[in-house]
Design a protein around this motif. Sequence first.
Motif, PDB file in Angstrom:
ATOM      1  N   GLY A 137      87.986 -14.146  16.521  1.00 36.12           N
ATOM      2  CA  GLY A 137      88.282 -15.334  16.021  1.00 36.12           C
ATOM      3  C   GLY A 137      87.931 -15.578  14.513  1.00 36.12           C
ATOM      4  N   LYS A 138      87.112 -15.031  13.886  1.00 36.86           N
ATOM      5  CA  LYS A 138      86.845 -15.157  12.373  1.00 36.86           C
ATOM      6  C   LYS A 138      87.837 -14.203  11.812  1.00 36.86           C
ATOM      7  N   TRP A 139      88.077 -12.959  12.194  1.00 36.12           N
ATOM      8  CA  TRP A 139      89.296 -12.044  11.682  1.00 36.12           C
ATOM      9  C   TRP A 139      90.451 -12.831  11.815  1.00 36.12           C
ATOM     10  N   LEU A 140      90.960 -13.425  12.897  1.00 37.27           N
ATOM     11  CA  LEU A 140      92.222 -14.201  12.662  1.00 37.27           C
ATOM     12  C   LEU A 140      92.293 -15.474  11.950  1.00 37.27           C
ATOM     13  N   ALA A 141      91.071 -16.517  12.023  1.00 33.32           N
ATOM     14  CA  ALA A 141      91.450 -17.582  11.552  1.00 33.32           C
ATOM     15  C   ALA A 141      90.091 -18.097  10.997  1.00 33.32           C
ATOM     16  N   GLY A 142      89.173 -17.402  10.305  1.00 33.16           N
ATOM     17  CA  GLY A 142      88.177 -17.739   9.424  1.00 33.16           C
ATOM     18  C   GLY A 142      86.934 -18.271  10.338  1.00 33.16           C
ATOM     19  N   ASP A 143      86.225 -19.332   9.668  1.00 29.99           N
ATOM     20  CA  ASP A 143      85.057 -19.922  10.485  1.00 29.99           C
ATOM     21  C   ASP A 143      85.611 -20.811  11.722  1.00 29.99           C
ATOM     22  N   LEU A 144      86.707 -21.395  11.228  1.00 34.64           N
ATOM     23  CA  LEU A 144      87.184 -22.151  12.622  1.00 34.64           C
ATOM     24  C   LEU A 144      87.577 -21.571  13.714  1.00 34.64           C
ATOM     25  N   GLY A 145      88.089 -20.275  13.541  1.00 34.83           N
ATOM     26  CA  GLY A 145      88.500 -19.304  14.539  1.00 34.83           C
ATOM     27  C   GLY A 145      87.182 -18.571  15.089  1.00 34.83           C
ATOM     28  N   MET A 146      86.276 -18.680  14.433  1.00 28.44           N
ATOM     29  CA  MET A 146      84.944 -17.850  14.916  1.00 28.44           C
ATOM     30  C   MET A 146      84.514 -19.001  16.008  1.00 28.44           C
ATOM     31  N   LEU A 147      84.292 -20.523  15.484  1.00 27.06           N
ATOM     32  CA  LEU A 147      84.026 -21.348  16.461  1.00 27.06           C
ATOM     33  C   LEU A 147      84.468 -21.301  17.513  1.00 27.06           C
ATOM     34  N   PHE A 148      86.006 -21.667  17.578  1.00 25.16           N
ATOM     35  CA  PHE A 148      86.702 -21.771  18.815  1.00 25.16           C
ATOM     36  C   PHE A 148      86.810 -20.449  19.654  1.00 25.16           C
ATOM     37  N   GLY A 149      86.720 -19.272  19.087  1.00 25.88           N
ATOM     38  CA  GLY A 149      86.762 -17.758  19.492  1.00 25.88           C
ATOM     39  C   GLY A 149      85.383 -17.652  20.424  1.00 25.88           C
TER      40      GLY A 149
END
Length: 432
Positions: A311-323
């Motif tokens: 998720g972080k690779w795709l969308a940064g910190d927000l992507g990491m949280l949701f992922g």
Amino acid sequence: MSPSFYQELLFASRRAIRTIIPDLHDRIPVTWHTAPYPFIFYIPFIFMAYLARRPDTYLIRLLLLPITLCGIVAAAYRFVWTIPELNVYNWGQCLLAAVTIAKSVEYAFNKEGMLKVGETRPGEMKGKGKGVANGQTHPDVRRGNHYIPSGLYDAIELMHTLRGLQWKFGQGVHIPKPTRPLERDKFLQATLVSFIQNCLLVDFLESAIKLFPGVGSPMGGSMFYPDLQPFWRYTVSTLIHMLTGSAILSGFGMVYDLVTLIAVGCFDSSPSSWPPVTDHPWCADSMHALWSRHWHQLLRQTFLVLGGYPGKWLAGDLGMLFGTFIASGLFHECAMYSMGRGFDHTVSLFFTMQGPILVIERVWRKVTGRRVGGLFGRLWVYSILFLWAQPMVNAWHRRGLGGGMVIPPFLSPARLLFLPIVHNFLQLSLQK
């Protein structure tokens, strides 16, 4: 007309998947004769852990990953517990599979291998073998059992560590303060007492849940009884929900105490390597505090590897949280599929929604300048855990979670004493 390339690809893919994950009626029943076979499928994973603690093994770990993942999935889904009361064990073995899949992926893609804090290469410490882990300075804890080869001991330690105390991947994980004496004999005594207490509590809670019609059956049933008036319906569902949550917490404690006794008592692991598994979850006054500190952190790395890092690779910190929370939801639900009751993504939805909930808490802090906390924060947490989480727990009970056997009946004080007393009391009440 001959099938198209796309149709042939779909057919071949399905055949390949069903080779590893057969249909339920084609799976192998777990018996005394077949029980050793799933362990054989885990041999590549053990070898992977061994290689992750050996330098210059990056390429061979990458090459070993596909067969390791296939073996883990096959061990979880090719073998099935057919006794209805043991159906929940199918869920457990698939949860274990998801954890080991995440570990295997991490072992394979960490080019330098799995390092402890302060190491430059596997087994090579800088300085005097000390490092900072989780905000504290820890000595490099070495084993006292010299009958196990060091390479095998390293692999065993790596496979079983979840929070990563003294490991590089575990830096930043919240570790609760010790509540037991760290002197070995006293620590083992305190852990044994805690284990017995948790066993008795799990036994009582499990037996209490089995008193509810449907919910306590291996075939499952809804905890929202339609024949009851709304007030009593949701009162009963809340009671079942609280009993279930308490049973899960005490179950964590029971299993963790047992593993701690084996690790410290049999393998001479350091008591300081076994802090409490949770940190007073009922005291959380925000969902951020609950998930980052008060709840157990045993699966943190699993969810990061399976969802957080992609998720972080795709969308940064927000992507990491949701992922991370999407991975948590799929982790719980895909394992439940092994019980043969289909999918119910109510579970996935609950965990996925934790991402937006944490975003709401961040927005609250930016708008008001204050963190979620205090009495308001406590009510916020309890509303999510006791109200919003009920459909998730109901999805588990409808598929037989409450009817699963945790403590065998012949070892259960609650089954031998508590249930007969309740049964006799109900009979006397009906006769009056």
